[in-house]
Motif scaffolding. Structure first.
Motif, mmCIF file in Angstrom:
data_model
loop_
_atom_site.group_PDB
_atom_site.id
_atom_site.type_symbol
_atom_site.label_atom_id
_atom_site.label_comp_id
_atom_site.label_asym_id
_atom_site.label_seq_id
_atom_site.Cartn_x
_atom_site.Cartn_y
_atom_site.Cartn_z
ATOM 1 N N ILE A 55 39.372 -119.373 31.128
ATOM 2 C CA ILE A 55 38.542 -120.388 31.776
ATOM 3 C C ILE A 55 38.163 -119.914 33.173
ATOM 4 O O ILE A 55 39.002 -119.386 33.911
ATOM 5 C CB ILE A 55 39.287 -121.740 31.882
ATOM 6 N N ILE A 56 36.902 -120.098 33.508
ATOM 7 C CA ILE A 56 36.446 -119.892 34.893
ATOM 8 C C ILE A 56 35.971 -121.242 35.427
ATOM 9 O O ILE A 56 35.182 -121.928 34.775
ATOM 10 C CB ILE A 56 35.303 -118.870 34.974
ATOM 11 N N MET A 57 36.480 -121.608 36.606
ATOM 12 C CA MET A 57 36.093 -122.869 37.235
ATOM 13 C C MET A 57 35.451 -122.558 38.575
ATOM 14 O O MET A 57 35.928 -121.697 39.319
ATOM 15 C CB MET A 57 37.319 -123.754 37.430
ATOM 16 N N MET A 58 34.376 -123.253 38.868
ATOM 17 C CA MET A 58 33.688 -123.035 40.142
ATOM 18 C C MET A 58 33.090 -124.348 40.620
ATOM 19 O O MET A 58 32.844 -125.261 39.817
ATOM 20 C CB MET A 58 32.593 -121.982 39.984
ATOM 21 N N GLY A 59 32.877 -124.451 41.906
ATOM 22 C CA GLY A 59 32.299 -125.670 42.447
ATOM 23 C C GLY A 59 32.061 -125.536 43.937
ATOM 24 O O GLY A 59 32.477 -124.566 44.573
ATOM 25 N N ASN A 60 31.409 -126.537 44.509
ATOM 26 C CA ASN A 60 31.105 -126.527 45.939
ATOM 27 C C ASN A 60 32.043 -127.422 46.741
ATOM 28 O O ASN A 60 31.830 -127.647 47.927
ATOM 29 C CB ASN A 60 29.652 -126.939 46.185
ATOM 30 N N ASP A 61 33.096 -127.945 46.083
ATOM 31 C CA ASP A 61 34.059 -128.821 46.745
ATOM 32 C C ASP A 61 35.456 -128.315 46.419
ATOM 33 O O ASP A 61 35.974 -128.524 45.322
ATOM 34 C CB ASP A 61 33.884 -130.256 46.255
ATOM 35 N N ALA A 62 36.097 -127.638 47.383
ATOM 36 C CA ALA A 62 37.407 -127.025 47.143
ATOM 37 C C ALA A 62 38.466 -128.064 46.802
ATOM 38 O O ALA A 62 39.350 -127.817 45.967
ATOM 39 C CB ALA A 62 37.827 -126.213 48.370
ATOM 40 N N VAL A 63 38.400 -129.239 47.428
ATOM 41 C CA VAL A 63 39.383 -130.296 47.177
ATOM 42 C C VAL A 63 39.265 -130.788 45.735
ATOM 43 O O VAL A 63 40.267 -130.992 45.037
ATOM 44 C CB VAL A 63 39.208 -131.453 48.168
ATOM 45 N N LEU A 64 38.029 -130.981 45.290
ATOM 46 C CA LEU A 64 37.799 -131.450 43.924
ATOM 47 C C LEU A 64 38.255 -130.406 42.904
ATOM 48 O O LEU A 64 38.854 -130.749 41.880
ATOM 49 C CB LEU A 64 36.316 -131.767 43.728
ATOM 50 N N VAL A 65 37.997 -129.149 43.179
ATOM 51 C CA VAL A 65 38.421 -128.079 42.274
ATOM 52 C C VAL A 65 39.939 -128.040 42.181
ATOM 53 O O VAL A 65 40.507 -127.920 41.081
ATOM 54 C CB VAL A 65 37.865 -126.725 42.758
ATOM 55 N N ALA A 66 40.622 -128.147 43.329
ATOM 56 C CA ALA A 66 42.082 -128.127 43.336
ATOM 57 C C ALA A 66 42.665 -129.318 42.588
ATOM 58 O O ALA A 66 43.654 -129.197 41.850
ATOM 59 C CB ALA A 66 42.595 -128.107 44.779
ATOM 60 N N SER A 67 42.046 -130.488 42.754
ATOM 61 C CA SER A 67 42.505 -131.694 42.063
ATOM 62 C C SER A 67 42.352 -131.548 40.551
ATOM 63 O O SER A 67 43.257 -131.908 39.779
ATOM 64 C CB SER A 67 41.715 -132.907 42.563
ATOM 65 N N LEU A 68 41.236 -131.011 40.133
ATOM 66 C CA LEU A 68 41.009 -130.816 38.705
ATOM 67 C C LEU A 68 42.006 -129.813 38.131
ATOM 68 O O LEU A 68 42.530 -129.986 37.035
ATOM 69 C CB LEU A 68 39.583 -130.328 38.470
ATOM 70 N N LEU A 69 42.294 -128.774 38.910
ATOM 71 C CA LEU A 69 43.238 -127.752 38.465
ATOM 72 C C LEU A 69 44.626 -128.354 38.254
ATOM 73 O O LEU A 69 45.325 -128.036 37.284
ATOM 74 C CB LEU A 69 43.295 -126.628 39.500
ATOM 75 N N GLN A 70 45.037 -129.251 39.149
ATOM 76 C CA GLN A 70 46.333 -129.911 39.012
ATOM 77 C C GLN A 70 46.375 -130.800 37.774
ATOM 78 O O GLN A 70 47.383 -130.852 37.066
ATOM 79 C CB GLN A 70 46.634 -130.736 40.269
#
Length: 395
Positions: free
Chosen positions: A83-98
């Motif tokens: 899986i590759i995840m990318m986005g323009n909001d680091a907080v949102l990406v980290a939350s989704l990863l958790q």
């Protein structure tokens, strides 16, 4: 019920520089003991289209998931178990990863530097996709590590005495050519030569193996080339379409190709041999236009779904005046009934204003590299315009 066994598979996972990252062990089922149609009917693995938990699943590409909240965007691409995840909001990406980690056993590898054999190299504001290690391994498997480099993958001149002697190891031919196909993900300059090699997979000759060796010699001299993506202020779609009419000396079928750009970045390309014989250069070019139009329709659909489409009509560039006029002039239709389906498809798209077909001189036709062998200076010029550039290997 056919009961199947299992076995252990051990692999060494390596980093982009070839050093060992970890040792991996898997217990796998011996699926090769099953018979299709008796023991199973369908197989499926999620694989993203090479040109691209529910947030929302993309209807254009089922392996793409995306989430939008205000100005924040997150995109998730699935390739089997990667899986590759990318986005323009680091907080949102980290939350989704958790949240993913709470439901599945996953490993966060951080910023992607090496993914599916493709190395990501930062170059200022740009990124370069490289398969240098993959190319080096391929040369080793083919026994061509110490070969002499060449400037082009295909010779302009043809063999004076073609050989019909069967190649002694056709399985080896198929393995090498199959590996070359994966290499075209980051090397569009190899698309034409690999497409031609694929036409002889069923019964390769010694001459065909000689063509493979020439491609490998070109790769030997271009190990440090990769595909560059750079920031672009424009999101306009432009495509170049070309066809080599009756170019195949065996069956006189034509080879067509296209290059699709989003802003300044090459995002899709193709080189393929047409299935039918064209009766004129206009027909050959027209069929090539229909192919690139189908690809652009898919790209536009994806961009619209993600809210990234500018709304501007896509521009198609063709170096055949007859094909250009045919897209907008119904008078020509009476003389081209054998291409009626392609005509209606193109005519509807042009008439709706979604696409604009323009004439371009052969000198400026970028898709020329996908349809025929070219001299070294011309080949190098077009390769540069495809954003295939030199990069420094990571230490």
């Amino acid at each position: 019920m056919n009961i199947i066994g299992c076995k252990w598979v051990f692999r060494t996972k390596r980093k982009s520089d070839g050093t060992v990252e970890r040792y991996k062990a898997r217990l796998v089922a011996k699926g090769f003991n099953q018979v299709a149609g008796e023991d199973f009917f369908d197989t499926f693995s999620p694989v993203v289209k090479p040109t691209t938990v529910r947030f929302k699943s993309s209807k254009t590409d089922v392996s793409l998931f995306y989430y939008t909240a205000g100005d924040s965007r997150v995109f998730l691409l699935v390739y089997v178990d990667n899986i590759i995840m990318m986005g323009n909001d680091a907080v949102l990406v980290a939350s989704l990863l958790q949240r993913l980690a709470s439901a599945f056993k996953i490993r966060d590898l951080g910023t992607p530097h090496f993914f599916l054999g493709i190395e990501t190299i930062a170059d200022g504001d740009c990124i370069i996709l490289s398969q240098r290690r993959y190319m080096t391994d391929l040369l080793g498997r083919a026994g061509m590590v110490d070969c002499k480099p060449l400037a082009t993958p295909v010779a302009v001149t043809k063999s004076v005495i073609p050989s019909d002697e069967p190649f002694e190891n056709p399985t080896h031919y198929r393995r090498v050519v199959g590996a070359l196909q994966y290499l075209t993900i980051t090397r569009p300059d190899l698309a034409y030569s690999v497409n031609r090699l694929y036409q002889f997979m069923h019964s390769p000759t010694t001459e065909h193996w000689g063509l493979v060796k020439r491609v490998l010699r070109y790769i030997k001299g271009t190990l440090s080339l990769g595909l560059r993506f750079s920031p672009s202020f424009s999101t306009r779609i432009q495509a170049y379409s070309d066809s080599d009419w009756a170019g195949c000396p065996i069956d006189r079928k034509n080879t067509s190709g296209f290059a699709v750009y989003l802003g300044s970045n090459l995002i899709s390309w193709l080189s393929k041999k047409q299935r039918t014989v064209a009766r004129s250069s206009t027909e050959a070019e027209y069929k090539a236009l229909a192919d690139v139009l189908a690809e652009i329709t898919w790209v536009v659909s994806l961009l619209q779904e993600l809210g990234l489409h500018s709304g501007e009509p896509a521009s198609l560039w063709c170096d055949n005046l007859g094909a250009t006029y045919l897209c907008a002039n119904p008078v020509f239709h009476a003389r081209t009934k054998h291409v009626e389906i392609d005509y209606h498809f193109l005519q509807d798209k042009v008439a709706s204003g979604d696409f604009v077909v323009n004439y371009i001189s052969t000198t400026d036709q970028l898709a020329d590299i996908f349809t025929k062998p070219l001299p070294a200076p011309r080949f190098a010029t077009l390769r540069d315009k495809l954003n295939v550039v030199l990069h420094q290997p990571c230490s």
